[in-house]
Design a protein around this motif. Structure first.
Motif, PDB file in Angstrom:
ATOM      1  N   MET A 573      43.309  31.747 -17.429  1.00 47.83           N
ATOM      2  CA  MET A 573      44.182  30.782 -16.756  1.00 47.83           C
ATOM      3  C   MET A 573      43.382  29.640 -16.145  1.00 47.83           C
ATOM      4  SD  MET A 573      47.085  31.978 -17.455  1.00 47.83           S
ATOM      5  CE  MET A 573      48.050  30.815 -16.490  1.00 47.83           C
ATOM      6  N   LYS A 574      42.194  29.961 -15.601  1.00 46.51           N
ATOM      7  CA  LYS A 574      41.332  28.906 -15.046  1.00 46.51           C
ATOM      8  C   LYS A 574      40.869  27.963 -16.154  1.00 46.51           C
ATOM      9  CE  LYS A 574      41.118  30.707 -10.834  1.00 46.51           C
ATOM     10  NZ  LYS A 574      41.786  30.043  -9.696  1.00 46.51           N
ATOM     11  N   LEU A 575      40.698  28.512 -17.340  1.00 44.90           N
ATOM     12  CA  LEU A 575      40.252  27.694 -18.469  1.00 44.90           C
ATOM     13  C   LEU A 575      41.279  26.616 -18.806  1.00 44.90           C
ATOM     14  CD1 LEU A 575      37.833  27.651 -20.449  1.00 44.90           C
ATOM     15  CD2 LEU A 575      39.191  29.049 -21.991  1.00 44.90           C
ATOM     16  N   LYS A 576      42.526  26.848 -18.418  1.00 45.44           N
ATOM     17  CA  LYS A 576      43.592  25.907 -18.752  1.00 45.44           C
ATOM     18  C   LYS A 576      43.799  24.844 -17.676  1.00 45.44           C
ATOM     19  CE  LYS A 576      47.230  27.716 -20.755  1.00 45.44           C
ATOM     20  NZ  LYS A 576      48.420  28.567 -21.004  1.00 45.44           N
ATOM     21  N   LEU A 577      42.999  24.911 -16.581  1.00 45.77           N
ATOM     22  CA  LEU A 577      43.127  23.904 -15.520  1.00 45.77           C
ATOM     23  C   LEU A 577      42.291  22.683 -15.901  1.00 45.77           C
ATOM     24  CD1 LEU A 577      42.861  26.234 -12.393  1.00 45.77           C
ATOM     25  CD2 LEU A 577      44.934  25.321 -13.454  1.00 45.77           C
ATOM     26  N   ARG A 578      42.924  21.767 -16.626  1.00 42.43           N
ATOM     27  CA  ARG A 578      42.196  20.621 -17.180  1.00 42.43           C
ATOM     28  C   ARG A 578      42.844  19.326 -16.716  1.00 42.43           C
ATOM     29  NH1 ARG A 578      43.323  23.828 -22.528  1.00 42.43           N
ATOM     30  NH2 ARG A 578      41.573  25.291 -22.555  1.00 42.43           N
ATOM     31  N   PRO A 579      42.246  18.649 -15.740  1.00 42.46           N
ATOM     32  CA  PRO A 579      42.815  17.371 -15.297  1.00 42.46           C
ATOM     33  C   PRO A 579      42.692  16.314 -16.392  1.00 42.46           C
ATOM     34  CG  PRO A 579      40.692  17.779 -14.252  1.00 42.46           C
ATOM     35  CD  PRO A 579      41.050  19.026 -14.996  1.00 42.46           C
ATOM     36  N   PRO A 580      43.592  15.335 -16.413  1.00 37.67           N
ATOM     37  CA  PRO A 580      43.514  14.278 -17.427  1.00 37.67           C
ATOM     38  C   PRO A 580      42.193  13.512 -17.345  1.00 37.67           C
ATOM     39  CG  PRO A 580      45.604  14.206 -16.238  1.00 37.67           C
ATOM     40  CD  PRO A 580      44.731  15.180 -15.515  1.00 37.67           C
ATOM     41  N   LYS A 581      41.810  12.931 -18.464  1.00 34.62           N
ATOM     42  CA  LYS A 581      40.532  12.229 -18.562  1.00 34.62           C
ATOM     43  C   LYS A 581      40.396  11.146 -17.508  1.00 34.62           C
ATOM     44  CE  LYS A 581      37.715   9.459 -21.719  1.00 34.62           C
ATOM     45  NZ  LYS A 581      37.618   8.868 -23.074  1.00 34.62           N
ATOM     46  N   GLU A 582      41.478  10.422 -17.252  1.00 30.62           N
ATOM     47  CA  GLU A 582      41.402   9.300 -16.302  1.00 30.62           C
ATOM     48  C   GLU A 582      41.144   9.762 -14.874  1.00 30.62           C
ATOM     49  OE1 GLU A 582      45.666  10.106 -17.657  1.00 30.62           O
ATOM     50  OE2 GLU A 582      43.707   9.730 -18.578  1.00 30.62           O
ATOM     51  N   LEU A 583      41.353  11.052 -14.596  1.00 31.57           N
ATOM     52  CA  LEU A 583      41.119  11.577 -13.243  1.00 31.57           C
ATOM     53  C   LEU A 583      39.747  12.236 -13.106  1.00 31.57           C
ATOM     54  CD1 LEU A 583      44.586  13.190 -12.437  1.00 31.57           C
ATOM     55  CD2 LEU A 583      43.753  10.904 -11.838  1.00 31.57           C
ATOM     56  N   VAL A 584      38.993  12.273 -14.197  1.00 31.41           N
ATOM     57  CA  VAL A 584      37.702  12.967 -14.187  1.00 31.41           C
ATOM     58  C   VAL A 584      36.570  11.953 -14.268  1.00 31.41           C
ATOM     59  CG1 VAL A 584      36.243  14.662 -15.339  1.00 31.41           C
ATOM     60  CG2 VAL A 584      38.718  14.976 -15.304  1.00 31.41           C
ATOM     61  N   ARG A 585      35.677  12.013 -13.297  1.00 34.45           N
ATOM     62  CA  ARG A 585      34.481  11.180 -13.343  1.00 34.45           C
ATOM     63  C   ARG A 585      33.360  11.959 -14.017  1.00 34.45           C
ATOM     64  NH1 ARG A 585      34.495   9.084  -7.048  1.00 34.45           N
ATOM     65  NH2 ARG A 585      36.529   8.026  -7.116  1.00 34.45           N
ATOM     66  N   LEU A 586      32.438  11.230 -14.608  1.00 29.80           N
ATOM     67  CA  LEU A 586      31.373  11.870 -15.389  1.00 29.80           C
ATOM     68  C   LEU A 586      30.576  12.892 -14.599  1.00 29.80           C
ATOM     69  CD1 LEU A 586      30.139  11.911 -18.204  1.00 29.80           C
ATOM     70  CD2 LEU A 586      28.520  10.170 -17.461  1.00 29.80           C
ATOM     71  N   PRO A 587      30.090  12.589 -13.371  1.00 37.26           N
ATOM     72  CA  PRO A 587      29.301  13.605 -12.636  1.00 37.26           C
ATOM     73  C   PRO A 587      30.113  14.840 -12.262  1.00 37.26           C
ATOM     74  CG  PRO A 587      29.012  11.400 -11.693  1.00 37.26           C
ATOM     75  CD  PRO A 587      30.176  11.322 -12.642  1.00 37.26           C
ATOM     76  N   GLU A 588      31.453  14.688 -12.273  1.00 32.55           N
ATOM     77  CA  GLU A 588      32.283  15.812 -11.846  1.00 32.55           C
ATOM     78  C   GLU A 588      32.630  16.753 -12.992  1.00 32.55           C
ATOM     79  OE1 GLU A 588      35.657  13.975 -10.152  1.00 32.55           O
ATOM     80  OE2 GLU A 588      34.649  13.375  -8.293  1.00 32.55           O
ATOM     81  N   GLN A 589      32.244  16.380 -14.224  1.00 31.95           N
ATOM     82  CA  GLN A 589      32.625  17.211 -15.361  1.00 31.95           C
ATOM     83  C   GLN A 589      32.098  18.632 -15.223  1.00 31.95           C
ATOM     84  OE1 GLN A 589      31.467  15.360 -19.010  1.00 31.95           O
ATOM     85  NE2 GLN A 589      32.917  13.668 -18.803  1.00 31.95           N
ATOM     86  N   GLN A 591      31.634  20.218 -12.612  1.00 29.89           N
ATOM     87  CA  GLN A 591      32.270  20.934 -11.512  1.00 29.89           C
ATOM     88  C   GLN A 591      33.681  21.400 -11.843  1.00 29.89           C
ATOM     89  OE1 GLN A 591      30.736  21.709  -8.862  1.00 29.89           O
ATOM     90  NE2 GLN A 591      29.054  20.291  -8.535  1.00 29.89           N
ATOM     91  N   LEU A 592      34.205  20.992 -13.007  1.00 29.67           N
ATOM     92  CA  LEU A 592      35.564  21.359 -13.360  1.00 29.67           C
ATOM     93  C   LEU A 592      35.714  22.873 -13.388  1.00 29.67           C
ATOM     94  CD1 LEU A 592      36.294  18.839 -16.245  1.00 29.67           C
ATOM     95  CD2 LEU A 592      37.156  18.740 -13.907  1.00 29.67           C
ATOM     96  N   ILE A 593      36.825  23.348 -12.852  1.00 27.97           N
ATOM     97  CA  ILE A 593      37.049  24.795 -12.801  1.00 27.97           C
ATOM     98  C   ILE A 593      37.119  25.367 -14.212  1.00 27.97           C
ATOM     99  CG2 ILE A 593      39.567  24.615 -12.736  1.00 27.97           C
ATOM    100  CD1 ILE A 593      37.405  27.068 -10.709  1.00 27.97           C
ATOM    101  N   SER A 594      37.621  24.585 -15.154  1.00 27.56           N
ATOM    102  CA  SER A 594      37.676  25.074 -16.531  1.00 27.56           C
ATOM    103  C   SER A 594      36.279  25.269 -17.104  1.00 27.56           C
ATOM    104  CB  SER A 594      38.469  24.098 -17.413  1.00 27.56           C
ATOM    105  OG  SER A 594      37.840  22.827 -17.452  1.00 27.56           O
ATOM    106  N   GLN A 595      35.335  24.427 -16.665  1.00 29.38           N
ATOM    107  CA  GLN A 595      33.960  24.589 -17.127  1.00 29.38           C
ATOM    108  C   GLN A 595      33.309  25.834 -16.532  1.00 29.38           C
ATOM    109  OE1 GLN A 595      34.037  22.784 -19.846  1.00 29.38           O
ATOM    110  NE2 GLN A 595      31.863  22.471 -19.493  1.00 29.38           N
ATOM    111  N   LEU A 596      33.615  26.093 -15.271  1.00 31.00           N
ATOM    112  CA  LEU A 596      33.093  27.307 -14.643  1.00 31.00           C
ATOM    113  C   LEU A 596      33.639  28.545 -15.346  1.00 31.00           C
ATOM    114  CD1 LEU A 596      33.553  26.258 -10.916  1.00 31.00           C
ATOM    115  CD2 LEU A 596      31.399  26.363 -12.145  1.00 31.00           C
ATOM    116  N   ALA A 597      34.931  28.513 -15.657  1.00 28.44           N
ATOM    117  CA  ALA A 597      35.547  29.643 -16.359  1.00 28.44           C
ATOM    118  C   ALA A 597      34.960  29.792 -17.755  1.00 28.44           C
ATOM    119  CB  ALA A 597      37.054  29.434 -16.433  1.00 28.44           C
TER     120      ALA A 597
END
Length: 1033
Positions: A573-589, A591-597
């Motif tokens: 379920m965490k893998l599916k938490l994907r904010p839209p591209k326009e809301l994601v800054r490059l350094p924050e990629q 930190q995305l919860i989907s990346q941690l999952a």
């Protein structure tokens, strides 16, 4: 007395004192003083004390009205020798008495003394001190200190206006004088006199002093320099003076208090054990009562601690005091722990019995201090064990008093009484106390208690480690941990894991983590995700340490099957938490919860305890990984995806995209669906996932392989249907690609009805994405949806087969592609008997002159041998067995495309024939190279077909005359291998005719223009001749 009488008396006493001052080392009599007293009718029958002349001198000066006379005699008095202690005390006494009436004059004379004689003696060069070591000015500073003390004693109502001046000068003389016993004794005497004077004055409590901290610093300096044995009451006196000073206004700053506590505790607790104190004494004329000295010193310390609490009646103050006992509670020495626990017990008992706390403070650090006390419950010293438990009970009692709970207060009183009486049933007591702690500590205090116990897990003391682990387990079992505590507790445990020495402690902690995960699954998963940052976690190779630190915690969550499923589900379920591209800054990629999952799922694929759970969640993980990869393409996070090299073993950081692709591959490998993994690997299908342009082709190929091997088709189809209803475009794309391919699966009809599939595909026709609409339309036109198409395709296949079977058909490659599409579309319906004809024709094309024709024929052969249905499967297996040698030889084909397709078909044949070493064969086909890999593949084939040596040899002989040089070389290596490794078996299975055929082909090699062929002939001719001798029929 008249003025004249006073003058004469002063002169007489001054003369007497000066004369006796020169004889300080001898016993002297005061005959002249007694005569003077007799003339004044003050005759005394008892002998005079040494300081009496000074006392008398001071009394007369105090009553003297002449200021000049007073100054002259004061100056004469201060010029006396300061070497003798009695002389210094006498001078100070006279000065103090005189100050009662002449404070200004006395102060001026002392200030002058300080600016002249004191400074001269203080700053005398070392050479001068050596030459004038016994000068009478050496201890003038000590005399000044005693004078200041006496001035305070005699100041009476003047003490407060002068107290700060007196105190500052005391600090000055102490700080600037060379330190020795004389100075120490003088300063302490002065300080005691100052405190006595202040205690007599009623206005002391309303006065704001300025020199308290400085005086205390000097006293602490004395205390620090005390030797490590007890011979005097200096320690007691110093601590008592400090306690008295701490009662004055303003209140001491925390830094000053802290220094007091550190120094006093160090001075007493670090003393040798009481049983050895007497042996540590230096040689003395009269041995003191060491135990009495120790008891009085400890009582002074207890008084100091009680005094601090009385000044600030709050739980914060108790915590502040307990904080300074921490180093001693953690000491390795038994006697030090015993002393500090006793002090803490007496302090807490005093607070419970005599102090009513005024503030309802609940400091979090109280939990830490309770934790330190609980760690002494199994101390080697029985008294320490008992006192530590009583301390915890007392602290709980204070907490309950603040809450006002009468029932719990009564219960704790009973527990205290029981603790005093009994020393058995320790486990029950532990449980009761832990339960009481869980119920009465605040969340912050409870957290600090747990963190303290966690810290002790790294101790080298086995008893403390075991106790800490047991207490933690009790706390976790009690279900007392709140959701808001989980993060701090798990972070604390994570930091301590690498330092835990004992294996059983580690196992206990893993049980505790399992309990925590069961009680707070979501919070536990979120914390564990945060502990391993993607930039650190996606390391591959034998030295990939960062993720390995978190793996034990994840593994602990897998010991319970139900919990493991909840964990994997949450990760999905965490893998599916994907904010839209326009809301994601490059350094924050990163930190995305989907990346941690994603990073965690990648790691858990290879954890044995999660194997069954991953298999259970296969479909969800698969769809999650496929859509995550598409999402990363959307974010342009493709760095490090295409330049990955599998054969590099050292640890290296994986990019998010690469992690996702490796997780996708690992999902099939670790769940034992290695055939799907192998098919994509051999066809270079995994490389299609490295680019967005070929991504859909990769998904299609993957779904086709899954359908072919019936890999979780039912579960994946269910997940795909759910994804098709999603509002996310990427979910729709992945879902329709999978569904469309699954429509060709032989097993699909067992899992769903035609009507249901028709509804889902019609749903896709309205999708805004063009690809989804097109693939939905393709699915609706499939054989499953239109069974009548089977006859049409089979009839078309018959017509195409007539052209295909001709010796030289036009556009052979295009024809094979069409045949392949038809075979694929027929899928579960099967091609029927035509499959054998197609297979036979394809086998003949293996030797075609054009590489692309050979490659196409070999690739199509791998599909055709599975297309005959169940009835024709035995016949197709036999056909595949006959194709083994040609396929093996084509692994050495000069055309790379042929080699790639041959690996695919060769493995499919091995799977169809159910070889024993299929997985090992794939490994050599995929990653092997050189003669070693070639030899392994040869062995896998021959050993998996026991008794087929004769057939293999005869087939290989046919290829010695192949027009393709690479095939000819491969045939020679194969024949050579059989002759070397299976010579005895050939002797049994070959006939005379077979040997004759072998000799005939060998003779042709003798005349071959190729040097390699001739060399092969020479190398194995003897083997062939020997073989002919052994074959007898």
């Amino acid at each position: 007395m008249s003025a004249l009488e006073k003058t004469l008396a002063l002169e007489a006493i001054s003369h007497c004192i000066q004369r006796h001052s020169q004889l300080v080392r001898k016993e002297v009599s005061y005959t002249s003083i007694q005569e003077l007293l007799a003339s004044l009718k003050l005759d005394l029958k008892q002998p005079l004390e040494k300081t009496f002349p000074f006392h008398f001198y001071g009394l007369i000066l105090r009553e003297c009205a002449s200021v000049d006379l007073v100054k002259r005699h004061l100056a004469s008095l201060l010029e006396l020798c300061h070497q003798s202690s009695s002389q210094r005390e006498g001078i100070a006494l006279a000065i103090g008495i005189t100050s009662a009436s002449h404070m200004e004059e006395v102060w001026a004379m002392l200030e002058h003394l300080g600016r002249t004689r004191f400074l001269q003696s203080t700053f005398m060069s070392p050479e001068s001190q050596q030459l004038d070591r016994n000068t009478h000015w050496k201890w003038v500073g000590s005399t000044s200190l005693l004078c200041l003390g006496q001035i305070a004693m005699h100041a009476r109502e003047q003490i407060l206006p002068w107290v700060d001046n007196i105190a500052s000068r005391m600090v000055y003389y102490f700080s600037c004088s060379p330190y020795d016993n004389v100075l120490k004794t003088s300063f302490l005497s002065a300080a005691i006199m100052l405190m006595k004077a202040l205690q007599r004055e009623d206005g002391t409590q309303n006065y704001k002093f300025t020199q308290i901290s400085e005086l205390i610093s000097c006293l602490l300096c004395v205390l620090q320099k005390e030797p490590n044995f007890l011979a005097t009451l200096f320690r007691q006196k110093i601590i008592l003076v400090i306690a008295a000073l701490s009662n004055l206004r303003p209140s001491l700053k925390p830094t000053v208090k802290s220094k007091i506590l550190q120094t006093c505790l160090q001075s007493l607790y670090s003393l040798p054990p009481t049983e050895t104190l007497k042996r540590k004494l230096p040689p003395l004329e009269a041995a003191p009562d060491v135990m009495m000295l120790y008891q009085k010193s400890v009582q002074a310390l207890d008084l100091l601690l009680q005094n601090f609490v009385s000044e600030n009646k709050s739980m914060d103050e108790i915590c502040f005091l307990l904080q300074h006992t921490e180093p001693w509670l953690k000491s390795d020495k038994i006697h030090e722990r015993k002393r500090v626990v006793q002090s803490v017990f007496l302090l807490l008992k005093y607070v419970v019995d005599h102090v009513k706390l005024t503030e309802e403070a609940m400091p979090s650090m109280l939990g830490h201090q309770i934790g330190l006390l609980t760690l002494l419950w199994r101390d080697k010293d029985k008294a320490t064990q008992s006192r530590s438990r009583q301390c915890v009970c007392l602290l709980l009692q204070l907490l309950i008093q603040q809450k006002g709970s009468t029932a719990e207060f009564t219960y704790l009183n009973k527990m205290r009484s029981f603790e005093v009486r009994a020393h058995r049933e320790s486990e029950t007591r532990f449980f009761n106390l832990v339960k009481a702690l869980d119920e009465n500590l605040t969340v912050a205090q409870h957290t600090q208690l747990i963190l303290t116990l966690l810290h002790e897990l790294c101790s080298r003391n086995r008893l403390r480690c075991d106790l800490a682990a047991q207490l933690l387990l009790l706390i976790f079992e009690d279900h007392s941990i709140k959701p808001e505590q989980v993060a701090e507790i798990l972070q604390g445990l994570f930091l301590k894991l690498p330092c835990i020495i004992f294996k059983n402690i580690l196992q206990t902690m893993m049980k505790a983590v399992t309990m925590l995960g069961t009680q707070h699954t979501q919070e536990t998963v979120e914390v564990l995700l945060s502990l391993c940052h993607p930039s650190e976690s996606q390391l591959v190779g034998p030295d990939s340490l960062p993720p390995r630190k978190v793996i034990p915690l994840w593994t602990a969550l897998a010991t319970n099957n139900r919990l493991a499923r909840k964990v994997i589900t949450l990760l999905y379920m965490k893998l599916k938490l994907r904010p839209p591209k326009e809301l994601v800054r490059l350094p924050e990629q990163a930190q995305l919860i989907s990346q941690l999952a994603l990073g965690t799922i990648y790691e858990l694929l290879y954890v044995r305890e999660y194997k069954a759970t991953v298999r259970w969640a296969f479909a969800g993980i698969l769809l999650g990984l496929l859509t995550q990869l598409h999402y990363l393409f959307e974010l342009d996070a493709v760095e490090g995806l295409s330049d990955y090299q599998e054969d590099i073993l050292e640890a290296r950081t994986l990019s998010p995209c690469r992690t996702c692709l490796e997780a996708l591959k690992g999902l099939f490998w670790t769940t034992n669906y290695w055939e799907v993994f192998a098919e994509l690997k051999l066809l270079r299908g995994w490389e299609l996932f490295e680019h967005l342009e070929t991504y859909t082709e990769g998904v299609t190929l993957l779904a086709r392989a899954m359908a072919h091997y019936d890999c979780e088709v039912k579960a994946v189809l269910g997940q795909a249907v759910i994804s098709l209803k999603s509002s996310e475009e990427r979910d729709n794309i992945v879902a329709i690609l999978i569904i469309t391919e699954f429509l060709n699966s032989q097993e699909l009809t067992q899992y769903t009805s035609r009507k249901t599939m028709d509804n889902f595909l019609n749903l896709g026709l309205n999708n805004p994405n063009q690809l989804v609409r097109a693939m939905s339309l393709k699915g609706l036109s499939s054989i499953l949806m239109h069974p009548k198409k089977v006859v049409l395709l089979q009839n078309w296949l018959v017509g195409l087969l007539d052209s295909f079977l001709k010796p030289e058909p036009r556009d052979l490659i295009g024809l094979m592609e069409i045949l392949g599409d038809i075979v694929h579309c027929l899928g579960g319906q099967g091609v029927g008997t035509l499959s054998l004809k197609i297979a036979q024709r394809l086998l003949s094309l293996f030797e075609h002159a054009q590489g692309d024709v050979r490659a196409g024929a070999i690739f199509l052969y791998g599909s055709v041998i599975y297309s005959g249905g169940r009835k024709l499967r035995p016949a197709l297996r036999t056909h595949a067995w006959h194709a083994l040698v040609p396929l093996l030889l084509h692994l050495g084909d000069s055309c790379p495309q042929v080699v790639t397709k041959t690996k695919f078909t060769f493995l499919r044949c091995a799977i169809l024939l159910k070889w024993e070493f299929r997985k090992e064969l794939f490994g050599r086909l995929a990653w092997g190279s050189g003669l070693g890999a070639e030899n392994d593949i040869f062995i896998y084939m021959v050993e998996s077909n026991f008794g087929s040596y004769h057939h293999f040899l005869m087939q290989a002989l046919m290829h010695l005359s192949s027009p393709h040089h690479s095939m000819k070389l491969a045939a020679m290596r194969f024949i050579g291998g059989l002759l070397q490794d299976y010579f005895a078996d050939l002797c049994v299975c070959l006939t005379k005719n077979d040997v004759q055929t072998l000799l005939t082909h060998f003779e042709l090699l003798k005349q071959d223009r190729d040097s390699t062929s001739r060399r092969f002939y020479r190398s194995f001719l003897d083997d062939v001749i020997e073989l002919s001798q052994y074959v007898t029929y």
